[in-house]
Scaffold this active site. Structure first.
Site, PDB file in Angstrom:
ATOM      1  N   LYS A  50       0.822  -1.192   0.000  1.00 42.63           N
ATOM      2  CA  LYS A  50       0.000   0.000   0.000  1.00 42.63           C
ATOM      3  C   LYS A  50       0.874   1.268   0.000  1.00 42.63           C
ATOM      4  O   LYS A  50       0.395   2.363  -0.250  1.00 42.63           O
ATOM      5  CB  LYS A  50      -0.864   0.022   1.270  1.00 42.63           C
ATOM      6  CG  LYS A  50      -1.776  -1.160   1.434  1.00 42.63           C
ATOM      7  CD  LYS A  50      -2.453  -1.047   2.813  1.00 42.63           C
ATOM      8  CE  LYS A  50      -3.184  -2.328   3.131  1.00 42.63           C
ATOM      9  NZ  LYS A  50      -3.663  -2.310   4.532  1.00 42.63           N
ATOM     10  N   GLY A  51       2.156   1.093   0.299  1.00 41.83           N
ATOM     11  CA  GLY A  51       3.019   2.238   0.580  1.00 41.83           C
ATOM     12  C   GLY A  51       3.162   3.259  -0.534  1.00 41.83           C
ATOM     13  O   GLY A  51       3.432   4.426  -0.280  1.00 41.83           O
ATOM     14  N   GLU A 105       7.507   2.430  -6.302  1.00 40.69           N
ATOM     15  CA  GLU A 105       7.646   1.906  -4.933  1.00 40.69           C
ATOM     16  C   GLU A 105       7.886   3.058  -3.951  1.00 40.69           C
ATOM     17  O   GLU A 105       8.398   4.114  -4.330  1.00 40.69           O
ATOM     18  CB  GLU A 105       8.813   0.900  -4.935  1.00 40.69           C
ATOM     19  CG  GLU A 105       9.168   0.253  -3.627  1.00 40.69           C
ATOM     20  CD  GLU A 105       8.085  -0.609  -2.996  1.00 40.69           C
ATOM     21  OE1 GLU A 105       6.986  -0.087  -2.772  1.00 40.69           O
ATOM     22  OE2 GLU A 105       8.348  -1.778  -2.686  1.00 40.69           O
ATOM     23  N   ASP A 109      14.697  -0.930   0.584  1.00 40.30           N
ATOM     24  CA  ASP A 109      15.457  -1.179   1.816  1.00 40.30           C
ATOM     25  C   ASP A 109      16.426  -2.327   1.519  1.00 40.30           C
ATOM     26  O   ASP A 109      17.504  -2.108   0.963  1.00 40.30           O
ATOM     27  CB  ASP A 109      14.448  -1.486   2.927  1.00 40.30           C
ATOM     28  CG  ASP A 109      15.079  -1.716   4.279  1.00 40.30           C
ATOM     29  OD1 ASP A 109      16.267  -1.444   4.441  1.00 40.30           O
ATOM     30  OD2 ASP A 109      14.368  -2.183   5.191  1.00 40.30           O
ATOM     31  N   LYS A 137      17.224   3.329   1.008  1.00 38.84           N
ATOM     32  CA  LYS A 137      18.178   3.144   2.114  1.00 38.84           C
ATOM     33  C   LYS A 137      19.321   2.298   1.574  1.00 38.84           C
ATOM     34  O   LYS A 137      19.270   1.065   1.663  1.00 38.84           O
ATOM     35  CB  LYS A 137      17.514   2.380   3.259  1.00 38.84           C
ATOM     36  CG  LYS A 137      16.473   3.114   4.045  1.00 38.84           C
ATOM     37  CD  LYS A 137      16.023   2.200   5.194  1.00 38.84           C
ATOM     38  CE  LYS A 137      14.772   2.661   5.851  1.00 38.84           C
ATOM     39  NZ  LYS A 137      14.189   1.633   6.734  1.00 38.84           N
ATOM     40  N   VAL A 159      11.129   4.901   8.892  1.00 44.98           N
ATOM     41  CA  VAL A 159      10.410   6.155   8.650  1.00 44.98           C
ATOM     42  C   VAL A 159       8.927   5.882   8.376  1.00 44.98           C
ATOM     43  O   VAL A 159       8.558   4.780   7.957  1.00 44.98           O
ATOM     44  CB  VAL A 159      11.021   6.935   7.462  1.00 44.98           C
ATOM     45  CG1 VAL A 159      12.419   7.416   7.796  1.00 44.98           C
ATOM     46  CG2 VAL A 159      11.022   6.103   6.177  1.00 44.98           C
ATOM     47  N   ASP A 165       3.798   3.249   6.597  1.00 48.74           N
ATOM     48  CA  ASP A 165       3.075   3.057   7.854  1.00 48.74           C
ATOM     49  C   ASP A 165       3.936   2.455   8.954  1.00 48.74           C
ATOM     50  O   ASP A 165       5.035   1.933   8.708  1.00 48.74           O
ATOM     51  CB  ASP A 165       1.904   2.085   7.632  1.00 48.74           C
ATOM     52  CG  ASP A 165       2.390   0.639   7.463  1.00 48.74           C
ATOM     53  OD1 ASP A 165       3.342   0.408   6.679  1.00 48.74           O
ATOM     54  OD2 ASP A 165       1.853  -0.253   8.144  1.00 48.74           O
ATOM     55  N   ARG A 171       0.177   6.666   7.484  1.00 48.01           N
ATOM     56  CA  ARG A 171       0.315   6.752   6.017  1.00 48.01           C
ATOM     57  C   ARG A 171      -0.137   8.113   5.505  1.00 48.01           C
ATOM     58  O   ARG A 171       0.305   8.569   4.460  1.00 48.01           O
ATOM     59  CB  ARG A 171      -0.543   5.680   5.332  1.00 48.01           C
ATOM     60  CG  ARG A 171      -0.079   4.259   5.543  1.00 48.01           C
ATOM     61  CD  ARG A 171      -0.805   3.335   4.567  1.00 48.01           C
ATOM     62  NE  ARG A 171      -0.725   1.938   4.952  1.00 48.01           N
ATOM     63  CZ  ARG A 171       0.279   1.115   4.652  1.00 48.01           C
ATOM     64  NH1 ARG A 171       1.296   1.559   3.968  1.00 48.01           N
ATOM     65  NH2 ARG A 171       0.256  -0.146   5.034  1.00 48.01           N
TER      66      ARG A 171
HETATM   67  P1  5GP Z   1      12.691  -4.245   1.011  1.00 49.85           P
HETATM   68  O1  5GP Z   1      12.026  -5.448   0.447  1.00 49.85           O
HETATM   69  O2  5GP Z   1      13.460  -3.430   0.020  1.00 49.85           O
HETATM   70  O3  5GP Z   1      13.498  -4.579   2.230  1.00 49.85           O
HETATM   71  O4  5GP Z   1      11.572  -3.313   1.613  1.00 49.85           O
HETATM   72  C1  5GP Z   1      10.597  -2.768   0.875  1.00 49.85           C
HETATM   73  C2  5GP Z   1       9.354  -2.553   1.698  1.00 49.85           C
HETATM   74  O5  5GP Z   1       9.617  -2.576   3.116  1.00 49.85           O
HETATM   75  C3  5GP Z   1       8.773  -1.196   1.439  1.00 49.85           C
HETATM   76  O6  5GP Z   1       7.872  -1.223   0.368  1.00 49.85           O
HETATM   77  C4  5GP Z   1       8.098  -0.858   2.747  1.00 49.85           C
HETATM   78  O7  5GP Z   1       6.800  -1.378   2.768  1.00 49.85           O
HETATM   79  C5  5GP Z   1       8.916  -1.576   3.787  1.00 49.85           C
HETATM   80  N1  5GP Z   1       9.888  -0.682   4.429  1.00 49.85           N
HETATM   81  C6  5GP Z   1      11.233  -0.679   4.305  1.00 49.85           C
HETATM   82  N2  5GP Z   1      11.786   0.288   5.044  1.00 49.85           N
HETATM   83  C7  5GP Z   1      10.755   0.939   5.651  1.00 49.85           C
HETATM   84  C8  5GP Z   1      10.679   2.067   6.552  1.00 49.85           C
HETATM   85  O8  5GP Z   1      11.661   2.702   6.955  1.00 49.85           O
HETATM   86  N3  5GP Z   1       9.422   2.419   6.945  1.00 49.85           N
HETATM   87  C9  5GP Z   1       8.291   1.776   6.540  1.00 49.85           C
HETATM   88  N4  5GP Z   1       7.137   2.228   7.015  1.00 49.85           N
HETATM   89  N5  5GP Z   1       8.330   0.720   5.705  1.00 49.85           N
HETATM   90  C10 5GP Z   1       9.546   0.316   5.259  1.00 49.85           C
END
Ligand code: 5GP
Length: 189
Positions: A50-51, A105, A109, A137, A159, A165, A171
Protein backbone atom coordinates in the site's frame (compact mmCIF):
# COMPACT_ATOMS: atom_id res chain seq x y z
CA UNK A 1 -7.80 31.77 -1.33
CA UNK A 2 -6.18 30.91 2.03
CA UNK A 3 -2.55 30.06 2.60
CA UNK A 4 -2.16 26.71 4.28
CA UNK A 5 0.43 25.81 6.89
CA UNK A 6 1.05 22.42 5.34
CA UNK A 7 3.39 20.68 7.79
CA UNK A 8 1.63 20.61 11.17
CA UNK A 9 3.53 17.95 13.08
CA UNK A 10 1.79 14.79 14.32
CA UNK A 11 2.35 14.33 18.09
CA UNK A 12 3.99 10.90 17.57
CA UNK A 13 6.62 12.29 15.19
CA UNK A 14 10.04 13.00 16.70
CA UNK A 15 11.37 14.80 13.63
CA UNK A 16 10.54 15.46 10.01
CA UNK A 17 13.14 13.95 7.70
CA UNK A 18 11.71 15.19 4.38
CA UNK A 19 9.19 18.02 4.20
CA UNK A 20 6.04 18.04 2.10
CA UNK A 21 7.51 20.82 -0.05
CA UNK A 22 10.70 18.84 -0.75
CA UNK A 23 8.69 15.71 -1.59
CA UNK A 24 6.48 17.60 -4.03
CA UNK A 25 9.47 19.31 -5.70
CA UNK A 26 11.16 15.91 -6.15
CA UNK A 27 8.00 14.37 -7.60
CA UNK A 28 7.77 17.21 -10.14
CA UNK A 29 11.41 16.52 -11.12
CA UNK A 30 10.80 12.79 -11.53
CA UNK A 31 7.61 13.40 -13.55
CA UNK A 32 9.49 15.73 -15.92
CA UNK A 33 12.14 13.02 -16.51
CA UNK A 34 9.48 10.39 -17.17
CA UNK A 35 7.72 12.76 -19.59
CA UNK A 36 10.99 13.19 -21.50
CA UNK A 37 12.02 9.53 -21.49
CA UNK A 38 8.61 8.10 -22.41
CA UNK A 39 7.53 10.64 -25.03
CA UNK A 40 5.39 8.86 -27.66
CA UNK A 41 5.13 5.74 -25.46
CA UNK A 42 2.34 4.70 -23.12
CA UNK A 43 3.92 3.27 -19.98
CA UNK A 44 2.04 1.35 -17.30
CA UNK A 45 2.78 2.73 -13.85
CA UNK A 46 2.49 -0.16 -11.42
CA UNK A 47 1.92 0.97 -7.83
CA UNK A 48 3.11 -1.39 -5.14
CA UNK A 49 0.45 -1.38 -2.43
CA UNK A 50 0.00 0.00 0.00
CA UNK A 51 3.02 2.24 0.58
CA UNK A 52 3.26 3.77 -2.91
CA UNK A 53 -0.32 5.07 -3.06
CA UNK A 54 0.39 8.72 -2.19
CA UNK A 55 3.56 8.82 -4.29
CA UNK A 56 1.85 7.23 -7.30
CA UNK A 57 -1.13 9.55 -7.14
CA UNK A 58 0.97 12.73 -6.90
CA UNK A 59 3.32 11.49 -9.62
CA UNK A 60 0.38 10.65 -11.85
CA UNK A 61 -1.00 14.18 -11.52
CA UNK A 62 2.27 15.63 -12.77
CA UNK A 63 3.07 13.23 -15.62
CA UNK A 64 1.59 14.60 -18.85
CA UNK A 65 2.28 11.73 -21.27
CA UNK A 66 -0.38 9.13 -21.97
CA UNK A 67 -0.09 6.33 -19.40
CA UNK A 68 -2.11 3.81 -17.44
CA UNK A 69 -1.91 2.39 -13.93
CA UNK A 70 -2.21 -0.99 -12.30
CA UNK A 71 -1.44 -2.34 -8.84
CA UNK A 72 0.27 -5.20 -7.09
CA UNK A 73 0.29 -5.88 -3.39
CA UNK A 74 3.11 -7.67 -1.64
CA UNK A 75 3.90 -8.10 2.00
CA UNK A 76 7.15 -8.73 3.82
CA UNK A 77 6.93 -6.46 6.85
CA UNK A 78 5.41 -7.09 10.25
CA UNK A 79 5.41 -3.90 12.37
CA UNK A 80 8.81 -2.33 11.75
CA UNK A 81 10.67 -5.55 10.81
CA UNK A 82 11.13 -7.24 7.45
CA UNK A 83 10.38 -10.98 7.61
CA UNK A 84 12.59 -11.50 4.55
CA UNK A 85 9.83 -13.50 2.85
CA UNK A 86 7.92 -11.68 0.12
CA UNK A 87 4.32 -12.77 -0.45
CA UNK A 88 2.23 -11.75 -3.47
CA UNK A 89 -1.19 -10.72 -2.18
CA UNK A 90 -2.70 -8.99 -5.23
CA UNK A 91 -1.67 -9.40 -8.85
CA UNK A 92 -2.08 -7.15 -11.92
CA UNK A 93 -5.38 -7.06 -13.79
CA UNK A 94 -3.83 -6.67 -17.23
CA UNK A 95 -1.12 -8.44 -19.21
CA UNK A 96 2.11 -6.46 -19.44
CA UNK A 97 3.52 -8.33 -22.43
CA UNK A 98 5.22 -5.88 -24.82
CA UNK A 99 4.53 -2.90 -22.55
CA UNK A 100 6.82 -0.31 -20.94
CA UNK A 101 6.60 -0.77 -17.19
CA UNK A 102 7.44 1.67 -14.42
CA UNK A 103 7.36 -0.02 -11.03
CA UNK A 104 6.47 2.65 -8.48
CA UNK A 105 7.65 1.91 -4.93
CA UNK A 106 7.73 3.89 -1.69
CA UNK A 107 11.14 2.73 -0.45
CA UNK A 108 13.96 0.34 -1.31
CA UNK A 109 15.46 -1.18 1.82
CA UNK A 110 16.91 -4.70 1.46
CA UNK A 111 15.77 -4.79 -2.18
CA UNK A 112 14.06 -8.14 -1.60
CA UNK A 113 10.59 -6.85 -2.55
CA UNK A 114 11.67 -5.27 -5.82
CA UNK A 115 14.04 -8.16 -6.56
CA UNK A 116 11.09 -10.53 -6.26
CA UNK A 117 8.78 -8.29 -8.30
CA UNK A 118 11.33 -7.67 -11.04
CA UNK A 119 11.94 -11.40 -11.46
CA UNK A 120 8.23 -12.14 -11.40
CA UNK A 121 7.33 -9.41 -13.93
CA UNK A 122 10.20 -10.14 -16.33
CA UNK A 123 8.73 -13.63 -16.94
CA UNK A 124 5.69 -11.81 -18.41
CA UNK A 125 7.85 -10.30 -21.20
CA UNK A 126 7.38 -6.54 -20.85
CA UNK A 127 9.12 -4.36 -23.45
CA UNK A 128 10.97 -2.56 -20.67
CA UNK A 129 10.89 -2.38 -16.89
CA UNK A 130 12.29 0.45 -14.75
CA UNK A 131 11.99 1.36 -11.09
CA UNK A 132 10.76 4.61 -9.57
CA UNK A 133 11.28 4.86 -5.83
CA UNK A 134 10.62 7.81 -3.55
CA UNK A 135 13.09 6.68 -0.87
CA UNK A 136 16.22 4.57 -0.83
CA UNK A 137 18.18 3.14 2.11
CA UNK A 138 21.38 2.11 0.29
CA UNK A 139 23.15 0.83 3.44
CA UNK A 140 20.74 -2.07 4.02
CA UNK A 141 20.69 -3.62 0.55
CA UNK A 142 20.77 -7.46 0.24
CA UNK A 143 19.73 -7.65 -3.43
CA UNK A 144 21.24 -5.43 -6.15
CA UNK A 145 18.42 -3.09 -7.11
CA UNK A 146 18.72 0.45 -8.38
CA UNK A 147 15.94 2.90 -9.20
CA UNK A 148 16.28 4.58 -12.59
CA UNK A 149 14.13 7.36 -11.09
CA UNK A 150 15.26 7.80 -7.48
CA UNK A 151 13.85 10.28 -4.98
CA UNK A 152 15.80 10.66 -1.74
CA UNK A 153 18.53 8.58 -0.13
CA UNK A 154 17.95 8.23 3.62
CA UNK A 155 19.95 6.65 6.47
CA UNK A 156 19.02 3.28 7.95
CA UNK A 157 16.15 4.50 10.09
CA UNK A 158 12.53 3.39 10.17
CA UNK A 159 10.41 6.16 8.65
CA UNK A 160 6.69 6.79 8.32
CA UNK A 161 4.42 9.14 6.39
CA UNK A 162 3.55 9.87 2.77
CA UNK A 163 2.19 6.32 2.36
CA UNK A 164 4.59 4.55 4.72
CA UNK A 165 3.07 3.06 7.85
CA UNK A 166 3.85 1.64 11.25
CA UNK A 167 1.20 -1.01 11.99
CA UNK A 168 -1.04 0.66 9.34
CA UNK A 169 -0.83 4.13 10.96
CA UNK A 170 0.75 7.38 9.78
CA UNK A 171 0.32 6.75 6.02
CA UNK A 172 -1.66 10.00 5.72
CA UNK A 173 1.14 12.31 6.91
CA UNK A 174 2.15 14.58 4.01
CA UNK A 175 5.85 14.40 5.01
CA UNK A 176 8.38 11.66 5.89
CA UNK A 177 9.27 11.47 9.56
CA UNK A 178 10.77 9.42 12.36
CA UNK A 179 8.56 8.22 15.21
CA UNK A 180 9.13 8.95 18.89
CA UNK A 181 10.19 5.80 20.79
CA UNK A 182 6.92 5.94 22.79
CA UNK A 183 4.94 5.38 19.58
CA UNK A 184 6.58 1.93 19.22
CA UNK A 185 5.81 1.06 22.80
CA UNK A 186 2.10 1.44 22.02
CA UNK A 187 1.98 4.77 23.82
CA UNK A 188 1.34 6.83 20.70
CA UNK A 189 -1.18 9.68 20.67
P1 5GP B 1 12.69 -4.24 1.01
O1 5GP B 1 12.03 -5.45 0.45
O2 5GP B 1 13.46 -3.43 0.02
O3 5GP B 1 13.50 -4.58 2.23
O4 5GP B 1 11.57 -3.31 1.61
C1 5GP B 1 10.60 -2.77 0.87
C2 5GP B 1 9.35 -2.55 1.70
O5 5GP B 1 9.62 -2.58 3.12
C3 5GP B 1 8.77 -1.20 1.44
O6 5GP B 1 7.87 -1.22 0.37
C4 5GP B 1 8.10 -0.86 2.75
O7 5GP B 1 6.80 -1.38 2.77
C5 5GP B 1 8.92 -1.58 3.79
N1 5GP B 1 9.89 -0.68 4.43
C6 5GP B 1 11.23 -0.68 4.31
N2 5GP B 1 11.79 0.29 5.04
C7 5GP B 1 10.75 0.94 5.65
C8 5GP B 1 10.68 2.07 6.55
O8 5GP B 1 11.66 2.70 6.95
N3 5GP B 1 9.42 2.42 6.95
C9 5GP B 1 8.29 1.78 6.54
N4 5GP B 1 7.14 2.23 7.02
N5 5GP B 1 8.33 0.72 5.70
C10 5GP B 1 9.55 0.32 5.26
Amino acid sequence: MTTQNTTAMHPDIERVLISEEDIQAKIAEIAAKIDRDYENRTPVLIGILKGSVLFLSDLLKRVTIDCSIDFMCVSSYEGDKSTGVVRLILDLRESIEGKDILLVEDIIDTGLTLGYLRQNLMTRKPRSLEIVSLLDKPDTRKVTIEAKYPGFQIPNEFVVGFGLDYNERYRNLPYIGVLKPAAYAGEGA
